[in-house]
Scaffold this motif. Structure first.
Motif, PDB file in Angstrom:
ATOM      1  N   VAL A  49       0.829  -1.208   0.000  1.00 41.03           N
ATOM      2  CA  VAL A  49       0.000   0.000   0.000  1.00 41.03           C
ATOM      3  C   VAL A  49       0.863   1.257   0.000  1.00 41.03           C
ATOM      4  N   LEU A  50       1.962   1.230   0.759  1.00 41.64           N
ATOM      5  CA  LEU A  50       2.812   2.416   0.910  1.00 41.64           C
ATOM      6  C   LEU A  50       3.927   2.482  -0.113  1.00 41.64           C
ATOM      7  N   ASP A  51       3.882   1.629  -1.123  1.00 41.80           N
ATOM      8  CA  ASP A  51       4.958   1.584  -2.109  1.00 41.80           C
ATOM      9  C   ASP A  51       5.119   2.911  -2.851  1.00 41.80           C
ATOM     10  N   GLY A  52       4.017   3.577  -3.123  1.00 37.79           N
ATOM     11  CA  GLY A  52       4.081   4.837  -3.857  1.00 37.79           C
ATOM     12  C   GLY A  52       4.073   6.071  -2.991  1.00 37.79           C
ATOM     13  N   GLN A 252      -9.996  -8.605  -7.930  1.00 38.07           N
ATOM     14  CA  GLN A 252      -9.190  -7.407  -8.146  1.00 38.07           C
ATOM     15  C   GLN A 252      -7.743  -7.767  -8.462  1.00 38.07           C
ATOM     16  N   VAL A 253      -7.237  -8.821  -7.809  1.00 39.54           N
ATOM     17  CA  VAL A 253      -5.833  -9.190  -7.982  1.00 39.54           C
ATOM     18  C   VAL A 253      -5.635 -10.103  -9.180  1.00 39.54           C
ATOM     19  N   ASP A 258      -4.726  -5.714 -10.227  1.00 39.17           N
ATOM     20  CA  ASP A 258      -4.578  -4.500  -9.416  1.00 39.17           C
ATOM     21  C   ASP A 258      -4.128  -4.904  -8.017  1.00 39.17           C
ATOM     22  N   LEU A 259      -2.824  -5.094  -7.851  1.00 38.03           N
ATOM     23  CA  LEU A 259      -2.294  -5.568  -6.579  1.00 38.03           C
ATOM     24  C   LEU A 259      -2.498  -4.549  -5.467  1.00 38.03           C
ATOM     25  N   LYS A 260      -2.305  -3.288  -5.790  1.00 39.99           N
ATOM     26  CA  LYS A 260      -2.460  -2.249  -4.760  1.00 39.99           C
ATOM     27  C   LYS A 260      -3.923  -2.118  -4.334  1.00 39.99           C
ATOM     28  N   GLY A 261      -4.822  -2.177  -5.312  1.00 40.49           N
ATOM     29  CA  GLY A 261      -6.241  -2.113  -4.961  1.00 40.49           C
ATOM     30  C   GLY A 261      -6.658  -3.280  -4.070  1.00 40.49           C
ATOM     31  N   GLY A 262      -6.185  -4.494  -4.403  1.00 40.30           N
ATOM     32  CA  GLY A 262      -6.479  -5.646  -3.556  1.00 40.30           C
ATOM     33  C   GLY A 262      -5.871  -5.519  -2.176  1.00 40.30           C
ATOM     34  N   ALA A 263      -4.652  -4.953  -2.105  1.00 45.77           N
ATOM     35  CA  ALA A 263      -4.011  -4.753  -0.806  1.00 45.77           C
ATOM     36  C   ALA A 263      -4.777  -3.753   0.044  1.00 45.77           C
ATOM     37  N   VAL A 264      -5.272  -2.676  -0.574  1.00 42.46           N
ATOM     38  CA  VAL A 264      -6.047  -1.679   0.164  1.00 42.46           C
ATOM     39  C   VAL A 264      -7.334  -2.295   0.703  1.00 42.46           C
ATOM     40  N   MET A 265      -8.020  -3.082  -0.128  1.00 44.36           N
ATOM     41  CA  MET A 265      -9.232  -3.750   0.342  1.00 44.36           C
ATOM     42  C   MET A 265      -8.936  -4.708   1.487  1.00 44.36           C
ATOM     43  N   SER A 266      -7.814  -5.402   1.407  1.00 46.58           N
ATOM     44  CA  SER A 266      -7.423  -6.323   2.482  1.00 46.58           C
ATOM     45  C   SER A 266      -7.162  -5.567   3.774  1.00 46.58           C
ATOM     46  N   VAL A 267      -6.487  -4.426   3.666  1.00 43.84           N
ATOM     47  CA  VAL A 267      -6.214  -3.617   4.853  1.00 43.84           C
ATOM     48  C   VAL A 267      -7.513  -3.105   5.465  1.00 43.84           C
ATOM     49  N   VAL A 268      -8.440  -2.665   4.622  1.00 44.94           N
ATOM     50  CA  VAL A 268      -9.732  -2.191   5.123  1.00 44.94           C
ATOM     51  C   VAL A 268     -10.468  -3.313   5.859  1.00 44.94           C
ATOM     52  N   LEU A 269     -10.475  -4.516   5.280  1.00 45.03           N
ATOM     53  CA  LEU A 269     -11.118  -5.660   5.932  1.00 45.03           C
ATOM     54  C   LEU A 269     -10.452  -5.975   7.261  1.00 45.03           C
ATOM     55  N   LEU A 270      -9.118  -5.917   7.301  1.00 47.06           N
ATOM     56  CA  LEU A 270      -8.390  -6.198   8.537  1.00 47.06           C
ATOM     57  C   LEU A 270      -8.700  -5.163   9.610  1.00 47.06           C
ATOM     58  N   VAL A 271      -8.723  -3.892   9.219  1.00 48.64           N
ATOM     59  CA  VAL A 271      -8.988  -2.822  10.190  1.00 48.64           C
ATOM     60  C   VAL A 271     -10.415  -2.929  10.726  1.00 48.64           C
TER      61      VAL A 271
END
Length: 292
Positions: A49-52, A252-253, A258-271
């Motif tokens: 997520v923070l790559d960019g 998404q992945v 869209d790896l970043k989009g999938g990662a963001v969704m995963s983070v949202v689910l985790l939070v």
């Protein structure tokens, strides 16, 4: 005079638990495994997520959270997980209570029947439901034979069928914690309640249920957390119109790359999961405080 080693050996022989702290070297393999297999994926998600940079990450979160499709799927996931939890805990409590009041032989048979599905692949169990609920499945065949309906019912790829499949998978995780708590009850309390003139339902509501709420709470948390991440059952029984957030992340992945989009969704689910767990823990602490 005995040496400290002889005293320690004697205490172990008598079954006395020593109070000496365990060295870090003994538990370090556990921390290594926990770090690699639990915190490792979380760190990988954060790096993706923070790559960019923070600015790009905030834009990704804003895009995902403002997407109507994502919000619809997220709300459906929460609703299905909550309904699965309620149904599993209610049915699981009834089954655990019936087992507790049964003979040892019946308990053994019931436990074997409860544990047996865990030895079967979840994919096989899910496809078994499709054989029942499809347009030409067993249920529709019976309904047509009995003349109850003149055409096959469209039951597959609906939310109720997804709930049935998820509850069937989650029932063992709801039954076992409640059953374990019931086994720890002091039967003298039930006898005292009966001596005081309480009826069966009064004993259940005022003695059994309050003393087993911890087991029901553990079962609820287990079922709810597992249900939030369900993938196979919604994909097979729900179809494209009843996907849950795990299915959306996979699409998404694997489909859109869209790896970043999938990662963001995963983070949202985790939070969201962590926040709900903290909220449940807080509510439980407040309820215990006022109970005292």
């Amino acid at each position: 005079m005995k040496s400290s080693r002889e005293v320690a050996v004697a205490e172990v022989g008598r079954g006395v638990v020593l109070s000496q702290p365990v060295g870090f070297a003994i538990v370090s393999p556990l921390f290594i495994l926990l770090g690699v297999f639990f915190f490792g994926p979380i760190v990988a998600l954060a790096l993706a997520v923070l790559d960019g940079g923070l600015k790009e990450a905030s834009g990704l979160f804003s895009t995902v959270l403002s997407d109507n499709l994502f919000r619809t799927v997220a709300l459906r996931t929460l609703r299905v997980a909550l309904l699965t939890t309620i149904m599993s805990v209610v049915i699981g409590y009834a089954m655990a209570y019936a087992m507790w009041r049964s003979s040892p032989r019946v308990r053994s048979i019931a436990l074997a029947l409860i544990m047996f599905p865990l030895l079967t692949s979840i994919v096989v169990r899910t496809y078994a439901w499709t054989a029942l609920f499809s347009r030409y499945g067993m249920i529709n065949i019976v309904l047509l034979k009995l003349g109850i309906t003149d055409r096959p019912l469209a039951m597959l790829y609906t939310e109720p069928v997804v709930l049935i499949g998820m509850v069937q998978v989650m029932l063992p995780f709801a039954i076992l914690p409640i059953y374990t708590t019931l086994l720890s009850l002091d039967l003298d309390l039930l006898r005292a309640s009966a001596i005081c003139g309480a009826r069966g339902w009064q004993t259940f509501l005022k003695v059994v249920l309050p003393l087993t709420r911890q087991g029901a709470g553990v079962a609820s948390i287990l079922v709810f957390v597992f249900s939030l991440g369900f993938f196979i059952t919604p994909a097979i029984l729900g179809g494209p119109t009843n996907i849950m957030i795990s299915n959306m992340i996979s699409t998404q992945v694997t489909t859109f790359y869209d790896l970043k989009g999938g990662a963001v969704m995963s983070v949202v689910l985790l939070v969201v999961t962590l926040c709900l767990l903290l909220l449940a823990s807080r509510i439980g602490n407040i309820a215990a405080h006022y109970k005292r």
